[in-house]
Enzyme design. Sequence first.
Site, mmCIF file in Angstrom:
data_model
loop_
_atom_site.group_PDB
_atom_site.id
_atom_site.type_symbol
_atom_site.label_atom_id
_atom_site.label_comp_id
_atom_site.label_asym_id
_atom_site.label_seq_id
_atom_site.Cartn_x
_atom_site.Cartn_y
_atom_site.Cartn_z
ATOM 1 N N CYS A 1 0.894 -1.402 0.063
ATOM 2 C CA CYS A 1 -0.091 0.139 0.076
ATOM 3 C C CYS A 1 1.004 1.238 -0.021
ATOM 4 C CB CYS A 1 -1.077 0.031 1.315
ATOM 5 S SG CYS A 1 -2.617 0.346 0.740
ATOM 6 N N LYS B 1 -7.977 1.718 -1.645
ATOM 7 C CA LYS B 1 -8.320 2.868 -2.382
ATOM 8 C C LYS B 1 -7.935 2.715 -3.984
ATOM 9 C CE LYS B 1 -9.861 7.119 -3.303
ATOM 10 N NZ LYS B 1 -11.400 7.427 -3.077
#
Length: 573
Positions: free
Chosen positions: A2, A568
């Site tokens: 991430c 996201k």
Amino acid sequence: MCGIIGFTGRTEAVPKLLDGLERLEYRGYDSAGVAVVSENGRLQVKKSKGRLSVLRELLDSQQPLSGNVGIGHTRWATHGEPNDTNAHPHVGQEGKIAVVHNGIIENYQEIKQSLIRKGITFSSDTDTEVIVQLLEYYYKKNENLMDAVYAVLNRIKGAYAMGILCSDHPRQMIAARKDAPLLIGYGKGENYIASDVTALLSHTRTVTYMEDGEVAVIAADQVQIFDRDRFQLEKEKHSIEWDVSAAEKCGYSHFMLKEIMEQPEAVRKTISPRLVNREIVLEELNDAKELMKNISRIYIVACGSAYHVGMVGKYAWEKLLHIPVEACLASEFRYSEPLLGESSLVIVISQSGETLDSMAALREAKRKGSKVLSIVNVMGSSIARESDYVLYTWAGPEIAVATTKAYTTQMVLLLMLGNYLTKQLNRIEQDEYAAIIRELQSLPEKISVILNNLEHYQKTAANYFNHNSIFYIGRNLDYALGLEGSLKLKEKSLSNIVEVKSRGAEVIALTTELTVNQIGSQASEMFVIPKTHLLLQPVLGVIPLQLFAYYVALNRGCDIDKPRNLAKSVTVE
């Protein structure tokens, strides 16, 4: 994998790393960690499973990490379960090198077995540990760190964005990138790396985007960038225009609510510069007639909510252009053998501009001779750079994982593009075109009208939040809108309403001012949007669905800005 942050300067690194990681929390993660090198060459690492708050407590309860150079990471597990050991940064067996990494190393098992045979012991289940163990192996052979880095990059296969520390080089960090986003931020007497510009907004607005195969050596006063052949490069610097407040809650309880409320202004920023004298003007497409000259098929390629934008676009564009349009999930695009070539136009939609599946689809389209036009939010992103044409939404940073203003501005821009091309090809009547222009101009005001009635959505959500199942029903454009409404919570034929009511369901109807009386007698609750052109109804219709989803989640006690098991931007396959 991430979020990445890295810092080198003259002040303590840990506060800068934690600030950057906090701004990357929206990407979704299951563990976090930092590594710092002290002036005397001591490599220090702290990492833990769970939220960033757990890492902060760990750092506060123990002897502080001290050093002016450091790297940090928030991890989304891909190899090995979420635990303290598998969290980043990873450190080699010799304790000299630490690495944070986003991406997937495809041949890690092969390399791991080779290193085990050489007597190297592994402690984690991750592919990333292979990078750091291999680095230390090569570094131990000749004690040249850059030689070791390039030897590793030449051996590993897959995607990576990485930050590297070495205890023998306490005043610098190294960054490398291939098929995963990484940028360099420039400050005064300090420099940064990050996987996302939002991590840097409070520190610098001047950045350089790294390209595939590049390696950077970053010190407090100097940044050197090299290509895959180790030739030094002169890279362009970009200025980020986003306001720092755009990445702050500014008094709102959650980023999601803030971003819902920002939609009138976000849509205005998307529309206003592109409406001149009652005409849609897209300077990025000044050769639109030539572009569309031989196009007989259009593909709209995206993931998640951007794919739902593509579904709306399919219905609208086929009506406008009378050309076959297919909305495709980016993850399936390459494997469905699409009919690509010079007669196909591929439109790629991505908020971040770094979605790996969408990037792979883009490259496949270009390889087969198709023109690619992208709709993205982040300037200088990989998809934007590699497209033949790019249109920016100018929505500003979106922090909540559940997209709102990015979705709305993508949809507005795609609909504007469809109408622009239709006009350029003389396939729309002037009266119809003028009506759409008028409605485009009024969209921000009409979104504001919907947002002025928050109490209604709060009350409705309070009545229905304890229902275990919610179904979205709609046809054509409303079907595509229903997909997005359903995603946000995990509309509008009268016959469907009557049918589901007969089976005991309660009905919330999303309708326009024109059909309130017709629908109202059958619905338990109504969400009413202002009258607008049929093709623009999905832009207004999604706002009530966002608000309903927000307040239902609030009533159910959900983690609104960071939903469970969602990220996201997906930058691995």
